[in-house]
Scaffold this active site. Structure first.
Site, PDB file in Angstrom:
ATOM      1  N   SER A 146       0.793  -1.249  -0.055  1.00  0.00           N
ATOM      2  CA  SER A 146      -0.017  -0.043   0.030  1.00  0.00           C
ATOM      3  C   SER A 146       0.888   1.357  -0.114  1.00  0.00           C
ATOM      4  CB  SER A 146      -0.971   0.115   0.948  1.00  0.00           C
ATOM      5  OG  SER A 146      -1.889   0.990   1.054  1.00  0.00           O
ATOM      6  N   ASP A 301      -2.386   6.222  -3.839  1.00  0.00           N
ATOM      7  CA  ASP A 301      -1.153   5.770  -3.299  1.00  0.00           C
ATOM      8  C   ASP A 301      -0.830   4.646  -4.081  1.00  0.00           C
ATOM      9  OD1 ASP A 301      -3.405   3.744  -3.046  1.00  0.00           O
ATOM     10  OD2 ASP A 301      -3.043   3.241  -0.962  1.00  0.00           O
ATOM     11  N   ASP A 305      -5.666   2.012  -4.271  1.00  0.00           N
ATOM     12  CA  ASP A 305      -6.925   1.797  -3.677  1.00  0.00           C
ATOM     13  C   ASP A 305      -7.358   2.799  -2.953  1.00  0.00           C
ATOM     14  OD1 ASP A 305      -5.013   1.567  -1.486  1.00  0.00           O
ATOM     15  OD2 ASP A 305      -6.012  -0.324  -0.868  1.00  0.00           O
TER      16      ASP A 305
END
Length: 574
Positions: A146, A301, A305
């Site tokens: 992430s 990011d 997401d």
């Protein structure tokens, strides 16, 4: 075995490659580093795996990926041939070793006669969720960390409902992983053999085309100012191609991408902390925005997401919106837009996390749309949405959390930066045609519903000692919480770990209809509230502060008072 014995077993076992053993030799004099790498196994949970890249049991590497995938494969095989044939979809981001980890996962699955569908190149995480649903696979894997720094990578697992696995499946897969005592027992098939046997299947643009068409179907209005000037940064991640494609095909003609952050870069050279929730990640976008006079800045990011925005004010400065503010804008735009266009079904509902503010709830309720709460994370938000839709005539229209994650529609069961980018641009373009910026719209919302303020604080405590201190902080706060913040008395205390809520005034206890989680929530007499919880994926203890008042200044003063009281208590725990 203890950490030293584990280190020695890796160092002396010929199963591990020479590069791994060389890396371990390089730290042979660093006892603290050895301990940190081997004092535990990297834990598999509802967020899958996430950790620093490197050799060791408490690190992300090809061997830990192999063992986790063998555990998943054992779980699928146990469910029978149907699930083995349904297979597993696999995607990955732009990080170091993401492609290698993804391919290894595919070949371990193939080694267990479980069909694997591997994307040919990097893809946003939400595309993986879509692919699980579209191909009707048994499971999905996305290799990503992430928004973490370059030193990290991760591994998230989805189930056939296209949402991230919940606790029940995570526990079952963990049991399978822990039963693997020797890495030599992991089954891995040769790539060419897997291709020849149809156990490895490569996915390409055909999935993108279907996904993009579904995203565009979510558009609510076309009578908007499509000349709105937008600067977009994918922060050297996976969002570049699909975000730009969707916006272009929707007719937005003034999209400028930050050139230094356009293409994949696993080192995140221009954004060492590629988290768009932090306004510092907008440095390059802001500079470019000033040059061209952009109305709006967008950042997704690295796994695309999550979405963050900055909006140009009347003085030409860019104002950062937090996740609660952007969520409120999207709730307003989507609910009102659906209502206006006849696309707001009866029994519509939205879902937010328990640490997300209540402004969106107030907006939704005005239009007869109910709001449900879920534990933190989109696996829980989409889990609640799936359950509510199955249980009756309920229709999910929007899900969000304060950490800049949003989704609408029914074909992605996770937060989606591509969908969010399109909906946010559409909202900004709609209000611009009315002569308003999103700052103006937010102010209108505050004037109608009250001035909501929020602040999120993270205390980073790394390593073994940090983890132990976080545990002590939670236990102390659980039993010794402040009874007042300034002049405001505490009226309600909820411990989501025990599933109990307590009326502090009467002492009456009640059950909380939310699954167990290590989260504490405290409500003050004026409705202001705060939560404390440890992060599930990072070495942090997180604090969420919320207030509401008749003026912005009063709301901000309440936040400051809460911050002082709560941080003083937390930091007193050694």
């Amino acid at each position: 075995m203890n950490y030293r014995e584990s280190y020695d077993s890796w160092l002396n076992n010929q199963y591990f490659d020479e590069k791994t053993r060389e890396e371990l030799l390089s730290i042979k004099e660093d006892e603290k580093e050895i301990e940190d790498r081997f004092y535990k196994d990297l834990e598999f949970g509802t967020a899958g795996l996430r950790g620093k890249i490197g050799a060791g049991t408490n690190r992300m590497n090809i061997y830990i990926i192999s063992r986790a995938t063998q555990g998943l494969a054992d779980f699928i095989v146990e469910k029978g041939q149907k699930y083995m044939d349904m297979g597993v979809a696999i995607a990955y981001d732009s990080r170091h070793f993401s492609k290698e980890f993804a391919k290894r996962a595919a070949l371990v699955l193939a080694g267990n006669n479980v069909k694997a569908y591997l994307f040919e190149s990097l893809r946003p995480t939400p595309v993986l969720s879509f692919t699980v649903g579209h191909l009707k696979t048994a499971s999905g894997i996305v290799v990503t960390a992430s928004h973490n720094p370059k030193e990290y990578n991760g591994y998230k697992v989805y189930w056939e409902d296209a949402a991230q696995i919940g606790q029940e499946y995570a526990d079952a897969i963990t049991e399978k992983i822990l039963s693997i005592k020797n890495f030599e027992d992991i089954k891995i098939m040769d790539e060419q053999e897997a291709l020849d046997k149809g156990l490895l299947n490569i996915l390409g643009s055909e999935i993108d085309d279907i996904y993009v068409s579904k995203v565009k179907e979510l558009a609510l209005r076309d009578d908007i100012d499509k000349d709105i000037k937008v600067v977009y940064t994918p922060l050297n991640g996976t969002g570049n191609k699909l975000v730009r494609r969707v916006l272009k095909e929707r007719g937005f003609s003034n999209i400028t991408v930050v050139p230094e952050q356009e293409n994949p870069d696993p080192n995140f050279t221009t954004a060492p902390f590629p988290n768009p929730e932090d306004p510092r990640a907008f440095e390059y976008a802001e500079r470019l925005g000033q040059e061209i006079g952009a109305d709006l800045l967008l950042a997704t990011d690295p796994d695309c997401d999550r979405l963050a925005i900055m909006v140009r004010d009347e003085d030409g400065k860019y104002i950062a919106f937090n996740g609660n503010q952007t969520g409120a804008i999207l709730v307003k735009y989507i609910v009102e837009g659906r209502k206006e266009t006849g696309r707001l079904p009866e029994n519509s509902f939205i879902v937010k996390s328990i640490v997300t503010g209540d402004l969106g709830r107030a907006i939704a309720e005005k239009h007869g749309v109910k709001t449900y709460d879920a534990l933190t994370g989109f696996k829980n938000i989409c889990g609640v949405a799936n359950a509510l839709e199955k249980s009756g005539n309920n229709k999910f229209i929007f899900g969000y959390e304060e950490s800049i994650g949003y989704v609408t529609g029914d074909f992605v069961k996770d937060k989606d930066g591509v969908i969010s980018s399109m909906m946010l641009c559409e909202a900004a373009a709609y209000y611009k045609k009315q002569g308003k910026t999103l700052i103006d719209v937010l102010e209108e919302i505050y004037k109608e519903f009250g001035y909501y303020r929020e602040k999120q604080i993270s205390l980073v405590l790394e390593g073994i000692e940090g983890s132990r201190r976080i545990g002590r902080m939670m236990e102390v706060y659980r039993n010794e919480y402040p009874m007042k913040v300034g002049d405001l008395k505490l009226v309600k205390y909820v411990d989501y770990k025990t599933g109990k809520g307590t009326d502090v005034i009467t002492g009456e206890a009640s059950d909380v209809e939310i699954p167990s989680s290590n989260v504490l929530e405290f409500t003050l007499e004026d409705g202001s509230w705060y939560s404390v919880r440890p992060s599930g994926t990072e070495p942090k203890i997180k604090l969420y502060l919320y207030s509401k008042a008749e003026t912005a200044q009063e709301a901000e003063q309440k936040i400051a008072s809460m911050e002082e009281v709560v941080l003083t208590k937390l930091k007193s725990v050694e």
